[in-house]
Design an enzyme around this catalytic site. Structure first.
Site, PDB file in Angstrom:
ATOM      1  N   GLY A 197      24.707 -22.532  11.524  1.00 40.24           N
ATOM      2  CA  GLY A 197      23.247 -22.559  11.376  1.00 40.24           C
ATOM      3  C   GLY A 197      22.719 -21.388  10.572  1.00 40.24           C
ATOM      4  O   GLY A 197      21.860 -21.543   9.701  1.00 40.24           O
ATOM      5  N   CYS A 198      23.241 -20.208  10.858  1.00 36.24           N
ATOM      6  CA  CYS A 198      22.766 -19.009  10.151  1.00 36.24           C
ATOM      7  C   CYS A 198      23.177 -19.038   8.683  1.00 36.24           C
ATOM      8  O   CYS A 198      22.429 -18.569   7.822  1.00 36.24           O
ATOM      9  CB  CYS A 198      23.283 -17.752  10.848  1.00 36.24           C
ATOM     10  N   THR A 199      24.337 -19.593   8.397  1.00 36.66           N
ATOM     11  CA  THR A 199      24.767 -19.722   7.005  1.00 36.66           C
ATOM     12  C   THR A 199      23.861 -20.692   6.267  1.00 36.66           C
ATOM     13  O   THR A 199      23.411 -20.412   5.149  1.00 36.66           O
ATOM     14  CB  THR A 199      26.239 -20.180   6.931  1.00 36.66           C
ATOM     15  N   ALA A 210      20.491 -18.930   5.669  1.00 38.65           N
ATOM     16  CA  ALA A 210      20.611 -17.880   4.646  1.00 38.65           C
ATOM     17  C   ALA A 210      20.755 -18.489   3.254  1.00 38.65           C
ATOM     18  O   ALA A 210      20.139 -18.007   2.291  1.00 38.65           O
ATOM     19  CB  ALA A 210      21.798 -16.972   4.950  1.00 38.65           C
TER      20      ALA A 210
END
EC number: 1.11.1.24
Length: 157
Positions: free
Chosen positions: A46-48, A51
């Site tokens: 999710g964070c990738t 970002a």
């Protein structure tokens, strides 16, 4: 739970280390707006996604007068690997003690699979050139967040 920021409030100023180990102070107060997004952990799916969405929208956001800064509880070394792997060209800042996340209302109680714990709440705060909160969003979704933020800021192309 930390108090969440509201539109018009003074955004807490802070200085954190970036992925290169250099001090970065926010808000920039450069006559531009600053998008500060808080994410739980670098290099997770999710964070990738989030970002990379910011990376892919960065030129458009910058041309509209917005700078982007990502903040997570990850150590500088992990942020450096993440930035290099994903070719991220905006600052990623390390908030290992969660003080900045707490000041922004992005650290608090979370629930996952029936367990309650303290953690980072995926959040985004937009700070105007005078250091005031222009927009504060909490419990945002990683996927589609940048598109929603662009709509909320009325930046749709």
């Amino acid at each position: 739970m930390a108090e969440r920021l509201v539109t018009g409030a003074e955004a807490p100023a802070f200085t954190l280390k970036d992925a290169a180990g250099k001090d970065v102070s926010v808000p920039f107060r450069s006559g531009r707006r600053t998008i500060i997004y808080f994410y739980p952990a670098a290099a997770t799916p999710g964070c990738t996604k989030e970002a990379c969405d910011f990376r892919d929208s960065l030129a458009s956001l910058q041309s509209s007068g917005y700078d982007v800064v990502g903040v997570s509880p990850d150590p500088v070394s992990k942020l450096a690997k993440f930035a290099a792997a994903e070719e991220l060209t905006f600052p990623l800042l390390s908030d290992e003690d969660h003080a900045v996340a707490a000041a922004y209302g992005a650290w608090g109680e979370k629930k996952n699979y029936g367990k309650t714990y303290e953690g980072l709440i995926r959040s985004t705060v937009v700070v105007d050139p005078e250091g005031k909160v222009e927009l504060a969003q909490y419990n945002v979704r990683a996927t589609g967040h940048v598109a929603k933020l662009r709509r909320d800021l009325k930046l749709d192309d």
